[in-house]
Design an enzyme around this catalytic site. Structure first.
Site, short mmCIF file in Angstrom:
data_model
loop_
_atom_site.label_atom_id
_atom_site.label_comp_id
_atom_site.label_asym_id
_atom_site.label_seq_id
_atom_site.Cartn_x
_atom_site.Cartn_y
_atom_site.Cartn_z
N GLU A 77 -2.79 116.93 -44.07
CA GLU A 77 -1.49 116.37 -44.48
C GLU A 77 -1.67 114.97 -45.09
OE1 GLU A 77 -2.40 116.65 -41.37
OE2 GLU A 77 -1.76 114.94 -40.18
N HIS A 108 -6.63 123.28 -34.99
CA HIS A 108 -5.45 123.75 -34.24
C HIS A 108 -5.72 125.11 -33.60
CE1 HIS A 108 -3.23 120.83 -36.94
NE2 HIS A 108 -2.76 120.52 -35.74
N ASP A 124 1.90 119.83 -37.00
CA ASP A 124 1.96 118.39 -37.24
C ASP A 124 2.33 118.00 -38.67
OD1 ASP A 124 -0.32 119.23 -38.49
OD2 ASP A 124 -1.69 117.94 -37.40
N GLU A 150 4.05 122.45 -31.13
CA GLU A 150 2.60 122.27 -30.92
C GLU A 150 2.34 121.78 -29.49
OE1 GLU A 150 0.42 120.31 -34.10
OE2 GLU A 150 -0.92 119.37 -32.66
#
Lengths: 158, 97
Positions: A23, A44, A53, A143
């Site tokens: 990101e 992840h 996220d 998450e």
């Protein structure tokens, strides 16, 4: 996200693989990458938790909804060439020229009137800001819940 | 607004250099080589991006890595997913980064 609070043009100069926190890259305005650069969302699912996220929001936004979800769900390894074709990379530059090219672009932008370059970054990232503001809190909560479940099962197994 | 000199050397995992014209180069690293991301760097980068964004003398930012990867290594050190408080902290941190 406070990368968006960097309210001046942001250039990502990728010197190699981006397997986590992609990101950061997708919130840049210009993305240069070496031919060896690949993208993947790895940790992840390796840890067994929801990629919530922001990668969940930004990849479908940048490369397209179906491609983006497939990228995340299958831990797809995206090479620099495909990433360029799909709109996540602007230029592929050999490693030895990477920073020189980034500086060349940056100096051009730095020559603009200061408020112009600053406000252009803000104007160009309005939509991304909305997407991140709207979805990041919820994604991170999901998450966190999945992480708690993973931790619980690990503890149960001793 | 803080002048560059007040934060230039404040980040153990980011080497900062700035040209006369205000182009700030940020090279993420661990001990000068490829970055190993962990809970501490996560926290540090929140502050880093905040400082960069708060300094009006930064005119353009280049974000790069060190060694042979931008970011491909992660260490569990400094992450706490094992308690509701730890998860809340990580979540708050991620929201701000």
């Amino acid at each position: 996200m406070n990368i968006l609070d960097i309210e001046v043009p942001l250039i990502a100069a990728l010197n190699g693989p981006v397997l986590l926190h992609s990101e950061y890259v997708l919130l840049a305005d210009i993305v240069l990458a070496t031919p060896e650069t690949v993208f993947q969302d790895k940790p992840h699912f390796d840890f067994g938790i929801v990629p919530g996220d922001g990668v969940n929001l930004l990849w479908p936004e940048v490369i397209g909804s179906v491609r983006g979800r497939h990228f995340i769900l299958t831990r797809q390894v995206l090479d620099a060439r495909t990433a360029r074709e799909w709109g996540a990379v602007n230029e592929i530059v050999p490693a030895e020229d990477l920073l020189a090219r980034a500086r060349e672009i940056a100096e051009g932008l730095a020559a603009l009137p200061p408020l112009t370059s600053r406000y252009t970054r803000i104007a160009l990232t309005q939509k991304l800001r909305r997407i991140v503001d709207e979805g990041a809190g919820y994604g991170l909560a999901l998450e966190g819940i999945s992480a708690a479940e993973v931790a619980r099962s690990m503890a149960a197994q001793g | 607004m803080s002048p560059f000199s007040t934060y230039k050397y404040s980040f153990a995992n980011a080497r900062l250099t700035r040209s006369e014209s205000g182009v700030l180069e940020v090279a993420l690293h661990t001990d000068g080589g490829k970055l190993v991301f962990n809970g501490h760097t996560h926290e540090q980068f929140v502050d880093l991006f905040h400082q960069i964004g708060s300094d009006a003398d930064n005119r353009v930012v280049i974000l790069t890595g060190s060694g042979d990867a931008f970011m491909d290594a992660i260490s569990p050190e400094g992450f706490d997913f094992f308690s509701p408080r730890g998860t809340t902290r990580s979540t708050a941190r991620a929201r701000r980064s």
